[in-house]
Design an enzyme around this catalytic site. Structure first.
Site, short mmCIF file in Angstrom:
data_model
loop_
_atom_site.label_atom_id
_atom_site.label_comp_id
_atom_site.label_asym_id
_atom_site.label_seq_id
_atom_site.Cartn_x
_atom_site.Cartn_y
_atom_site.Cartn_z
N ASP A 1 32.82 137.83 39.50
CA ASP A 1 31.67 138.65 38.66
C ASP A 1 30.66 139.08 40.05
OD1 ASP A 1 30.46 137.99 35.66
OD2 ASP A 1 29.40 138.93 37.08
N TYR B 1 30.39 155.05 26.83
CA TYR B 1 31.01 153.78 26.65
C TYR B 1 32.54 154.30 25.86
CZ TYR B 1 31.85 149.02 25.40
OH TYR B 1 32.18 147.60 25.28
N THR C 1 27.59 138.21 22.50
CA THR C 1 27.22 137.95 24.25
C THR C 1 26.10 138.50 24.72
OG1 THR C 1 28.25 140.09 24.62
CG2 THR C 1 29.87 138.31 24.36
N ASN D 1 38.24 142.10 32.64
CA ASN D 1 37.46 142.26 31.62
C ASN D 1 35.75 142.69 31.77
OD1 ASN D 1 36.10 140.83 29.10
ND2 ASN D 1 34.99 139.70 30.91
N LYS E 1 36.21 153.49 27.38
CA LYS E 1 36.92 152.40 26.75
C LYS E 1 38.35 153.12 26.27
CE LYS E 1 34.64 148.98 27.21
NZ LYS E 1 35.17 147.83 28.27
P1 NAD Z 1 28.61 140.00 29.13
O1 NAD Z 1 27.49 140.88 29.50
O2 NAD Z 1 28.19 138.74 28.28
O3 NAD Z 1 29.54 139.81 30.26
C1 NAD Z 1 30.10 140.77 31.12
C2 NAD Z 1 30.18 140.17 32.54
O4 NAD Z 1 30.59 141.16 33.37
C3 NAD Z 1 28.69 139.70 33.16
O5 NAD Z 1 28.84 138.41 33.76
C4 NAD Z 1 28.46 140.67 34.31
O6 NAD Z 1 27.56 140.40 35.53
C5 NAD Z 1 29.53 140.92 34.45
N1 NAD Z 1 30.00 142.51 35.31
C6 NAD Z 1 29.44 143.64 34.91
N2 NAD Z 1 29.66 144.58 35.84
C7 NAD Z 1 30.63 144.29 36.73
C8 NAD Z 1 31.06 144.68 37.74
N3 NAD Z 1 30.68 145.92 38.26
N4 NAD Z 1 31.73 143.92 38.54
C9 NAD Z 1 31.99 142.62 38.34
N5 NAD Z 1 31.47 141.92 37.19
C10 NAD Z 1 30.79 142.74 36.28
O7 NAD Z 1 29.43 141.06 28.18
P2 NAD Z 1 30.71 140.71 27.35
O8 NAD Z 1 30.58 141.21 25.96
O9 NAD Z 1 31.48 139.61 27.32
O10 NAD Z 1 31.68 142.12 27.70
C11 NAD Z 1 32.99 141.76 28.41
C12 NAD Z 1 33.88 142.79 28.01
O11 NAD Z 1 34.05 142.96 26.72
C13 NAD Z 1 33.43 144.41 28.66
O12 NAD Z 1 34.35 144.84 29.08
C14 NAD Z 1 32.60 145.03 27.24
O13 NAD Z 1 32.92 146.32 27.38
C15 NAD Z 1 33.67 144.47 26.24
N6 NAD Z 1 33.51 144.25 24.86
C16 NAD Z 1 32.37 143.63 24.29
C17 NAD Z 1 31.94 143.83 22.95
C18 NAD Z 1 30.85 142.97 22.50
O14 NAD Z 1 30.40 143.15 21.32
N7 NAD Z 1 30.24 141.99 23.19
C19 NAD Z 1 32.90 144.39 22.26
C20 NAD Z 1 33.78 145.22 22.81
C21 NAD Z 1 34.13 145.19 23.99
#
Ligand code: NAD
Length: 250
Positions: free
Chosen positions: A39, A153, A188, A87, A157
């Protein structure tokens, strides 16, 4: 538990400090895997510093160095690598003609697309050395359609999904399976403001056939499945984990 015939499996999880990534890391640990947690923000990994089955790497997934360090940590600390969950990611939008919009696009493409490509590049040699393995990229329902003011985004994606398809073809002969999940709205840090908004969260939930947002653990189960022997014939696909949203026309 490992046996002499079956070594303990090892996974790299990026974005492991929060949300879907943290739930995924915890699920692998519960199922007896050894893990490398990556992270950019050390906060969410602080409680894992002394965990015997966790190596941590703090860095930006858009940098080749972070991904190389993660693969090296798996080999140095646990001796092998079996799976990678790429992720880490985030969004960005606003009007396309707003100031700085192209810089934002570059940033969003960088973490989501360069990050996933760099993760595949860095982990493939270690997976190959294990005789094969599995990679899962966390894309989104936003990679399968357009959303209002979410063009950066949406572009990033969608690019992840076609990266997964193409890479899956290239790596199939080496038994490295590469898939994506497409989560729908998941509770999240990324979505907290939307979920807690007085009307928005409920409005979104009404559009989802299952009638609610997803919990991160539900995404983690799908990711784990795709890296398990149960998914041995699945590669180059995108698994929607969206409560039926895409079945309902998105
Ligand atoms: P989140 O913000 O809870 O977690 C994301 C984590 O990624 C954080 O700990 C952050 O510090 C880390 N991060 C961000 N940029 C980074 C980088 N450049 N290098 C290393 N770490 C990095 O968000 P989440 O919802 O758990 O998102 C996780 C994945 O799921 C993402 O790819 C997001 O696009 C995808 N996603 C989320 C949702 C949703 O509704 N939450 C829906 C579809 C897809």
């Amino acid at each position: 538990m490992s046996t002499a015939e079956e070594p303990t499996r090892v996974v790299v999880v990026t974005g492991a400090g929060s949300g879907i990534g943290r739930a995924t890391l915890d699920l692998y640990l519960d199922r007896g895997w050894q893990t490398v947690a990556v992270d950019i923000d050390p906060t969410g990994l602080a409680d894992l510093a002394d965990h015997p089955n966790v190596a941590t790497v703090i860095g930006d997934v858009a940098s080749e160095r972070t991904n190389t360090e993660a693969a090296k940590a798996a080999l140095d600390r646990f001796g092998r690598l079996d799976a990678a969950v790429l992720n880490a990611g985030y969004g960005g939008g606003g009007p396309l003609e707003a100031p700085g919009a192209l810089d934002r696009l570059a940033e969003v493409l960088s973490v989501n697309v360069i990050g996933a490509a760099a993760g595949i590049r860095a982990t493939a040699p270690a997976l190959r050395a294990s005789g094969g393995g599995a990679i899962v990229v966390t894309s989104s329902v936003s990679g399968l359609r357009g959303d209002p003011s979410t063009w950066a985004y949406n572009a990033a994606k969608a690019a992840q999904i076609n990266l997964v398809r193409a890479a899956a073809i290239d790596y199939a002969a080496e038994n490295i399976r590469i898939n994506a999940i497409a989560p729908g709205g998941t509770v999240t840090a990324m979505t907290r403001a939307q979920v807690e908004h007085p009307t928005f969260g409920a409005t979104i939930a009404r559009r989802i056939p299952l009638g609610r947002w997803s919990q991160p653990g539900e995404q983690a189960e799908a990711i784990h499945f795709l890296t398990s022997p149960a998914a041995s014939y699945i590669t180059g696909t995108v698994l929607s984990v969206d409560g039926g949203l895409s079945a309902n026309g998105g």
